[in-house]
Design a protein around this motif. Structure first.
Motif: not given
Ligand code: DX5
Length: 222
Positions: A145-152
């Motif tokens: 799946q695509q990494f959720i950058s909002g989790v950074l």
């Protein structure tokens, strides 16, 4: 130095023993087995039987990531099967303290996973009792799946929270971790990286996948 933990979810199950051995010889620090029940997540994978099989194929520490409802019913089975670290989801554990204590009573390390939308506040009362927080960087259920950058930013806040609490748990991330995202999560504060498709999907093989991750975070394989 961040640890690299291949997830066997993306391995070739027709030759799982070989793929496990390739991860060990390729320099993996641990292995993760993704357990899914089709209820907590919309997918069904493996159970204690596969943990037992993987246990026979490697001397690496094994993590059982329980993406299941009522995980407390199964921690003893996964401990008996050979899991060294048992990770339960906060979202599936109304009696989380009791479940964590049971895992530790069984002589295993206890991890708590939280999904991308689950607030860090849900961890603050348990942080000092656990060995590992697994901060999901995808909505769990599938590899690739695509990494959720909002989790950074959440990873950064979690690292700060661990330090503020004087906790000693690992900050592990899982989902969409590859050569591009690995440096981002390490910079944010992760010290354990789970990767499935980036390792088992590498065109040059498992060792190359692990090596690429290590190079990306500045710790090349020996
Ligand atoms: C939840 C699973 C996956 C797996 C890693 O879906 O926990 O995150 O471990 O999958 P990749 O590395 O392929 O995103």
């Amino acid at each position: 130095m961040a640890l690299v933990v291949p997830s066997i979810l993306s391995a070739d199950f027709t030759r799982l023993g070989e793929q496990v051995a390739e991860a060990q010889s390729g320099g993996a620090d641990r292995l993760q087995i993704d357990v899914m029940d089709g209820r907590f997540v919309p997918n069904i994978t493996v159970g204690p039987l596969v943990v037992e099989a993987v246990r026979r194929a490697t001397t690496l520490p094994l993590e059982a990531h329980l993406m299941i409802v009522e995980p407390e019913r199964y921690v003893a089975d996964f401990a008996k099967a050979g899991a060294d670290i048992i990770i339960v989801h906060q979202e599936a554990s109304p009696h989380l303290h009791r479940t964590v204590e049971e895992i530790k009573r069984l002589g295993r390390r206890a991890g708590v996973a939280i999904n991308p939308a689950t607030p860090l506040a849900s961890l603050q009362e348990i942080l000092n009792d656990i060995d590992l927080v697994l901060c999901m960087t995808v909505d769990p259920g599938f590899g690739g799946q695509q990494f959720i950058s909002g989790v950074l930013p959440k990873i950064s806040r979690l690292r700060a929270m661990i330090e503020q609490h004087g906790a000693h748990c690992d900050l592990e991330v899982d989902g969409g971790i590859h050569a591009e995202t690995a440096p981002l999560v390490v910079k944010a504060g992760a010290n354990v990286l789970v990767a499935g498709s980036a390792v088992y999907g590498d065109k040059d093989g498992v060792a190359a996948g692990i090596s690429r991750l290590r190079q990306a975070i500045g710790t090349p394989s020996e």
